[in-house]
Design a protein around this motif. Structure first.
Motif, PDB file in Angstrom:
ATOM      1  N   UNK A 284       0.841  -1.198   0.000  1.00 50.18           N
ATOM      2  CA  UNK A 284       0.000   0.000   0.000  1.00 50.18           C
ATOM      3  C   UNK A 284       0.873   1.244   0.000  1.00 50.18           C
ATOM      4  N   UNK A 285       0.285   2.344  -0.394  1.00 44.93           N
ATOM      5  CA  UNK A 285       1.003   3.605  -0.435  1.00 44.93           C
ATOM      6  C   UNK A 285       0.127   4.690  -1.019  1.00 44.93           C
ATOM      7  N   UNK A 286       0.732   5.841  -1.275  1.00 42.65           N
ATOM      8  CA  UNK A 286       0.013   6.942  -1.895  1.00 42.65           C
ATOM      9  C   UNK A 286       0.934   7.618  -2.903  1.00 42.65           C
ATOM     10  N   UNK A 287       0.328   8.344  -3.833  1.00 45.23           N
ATOM     11  CA  UNK A 287       1.073   9.000  -4.897  1.00 45.23           C
ATOM     12  C   UNK A 287       0.694  10.477  -4.910  1.00 45.23           C
ATOM     13  N   UNK A 288       1.717  11.337  -5.041  1.00 45.93           N
ATOM     14  CA  UNK A 288       1.462  12.775  -5.119  1.00 45.93           C
ATOM     15  C   UNK A 288       2.508  13.419  -6.007  1.00 45.93           C
ATOM     16  N   UNK A 289       2.230  14.671  -6.391  1.00 48.16           N
ATOM     17  CA  UNK A 289       3.289  15.443  -7.027  1.00 48.16           C
ATOM     18  C   UNK A 289       3.976  16.208  -5.903  1.00 48.16           C
ATOM     19  N   UNK A 290       4.660  17.260  -6.192  1.00 44.15           N
ATOM     20  CA  UNK A 290       5.389  17.959  -5.146  1.00 44.15           C
ATOM     21  C   UNK A 290       4.469  18.579  -4.093  1.00 44.15           C
ATOM     22  N   UNK A 291       3.183  18.803  -4.442  1.00 45.20           N
ATOM     23  CA  UNK A 291       2.286  19.532  -3.539  1.00 45.20           C
ATOM     24  C   UNK A 291       1.016  18.774  -3.158  1.00 45.20           C
ATOM     25  N   UNK A 292       0.369  18.157  -4.117  1.00 43.54           N
ATOM     26  CA  UNK A 292      -0.959  17.593  -3.859  1.00 43.54           C
ATOM     27  C   UNK A 292      -1.018  16.112  -4.230  1.00 43.54           C
TER      28      UNK A 292
END
Length: 135
Positions: free
Chosen positions: A30-38
């Protein structure tokens, strides 16, 4: 008597097969993905075997908050691939073993792809209409 022995043998065989199938432990990633901000939603998350990267083991798409979870992963060495249009493809190696029942990757950061076109211009010319004797 012969029929009951066959039935007992069949039941024992089915129980053995079910036990063997449950012996193979499965894990989660499991995990999450974001750009530099959101957080980035709807990112393709592809799990591939490191030894054969052409075979896709599992595929998920992150939810609107950028979270994903892959279940029923068998022990082994894998590579996760993260794809989203407008961002560079990112890779993360993962080792799933008996000591790692649940692997939490934290936040994977995707960087924007600066090689995208700024704008596209499509031009076309309409054919001239010619009047002939036939119409």
């Amino acid at each position: 008597m012969k029929i009951t022995i066959q039935k007992i043998a069949l039941v024992l065989l089915l129980l053995t097969i079910s036990q063997i199938s449950f012996c193979q432990k499965t894990r989660t990633i499991k995990g999450s993905v974001s750009d530099e901000k959101t957080p980035l939603g709807y990112v393709d998350v592809i799990l591939k075997n490191i030894n054969d990267s052409t075979k896709v083991i599992n595929h998920k798409v992150t939810d609107s908050l950028g979270n994903f979870m892959m279940e029923s992963i068998v022990d082994g060495n894998y590579e996760l691939q993260f794809n989203l249009i407008g961002y560079k493809t990112t890779y993360q190696k993962v080792n799933i073993s008996e000591s790692n029942n649940s692997v939490s990757l934290g936040t994977i950061v995707l960087h924007s792809d600066t090689n995208l076109l700024n704008n596209v211009l499509v031009t076309s010319q309409k054919k001239l209409i010619q009047k002939t004797a036939e119409g």
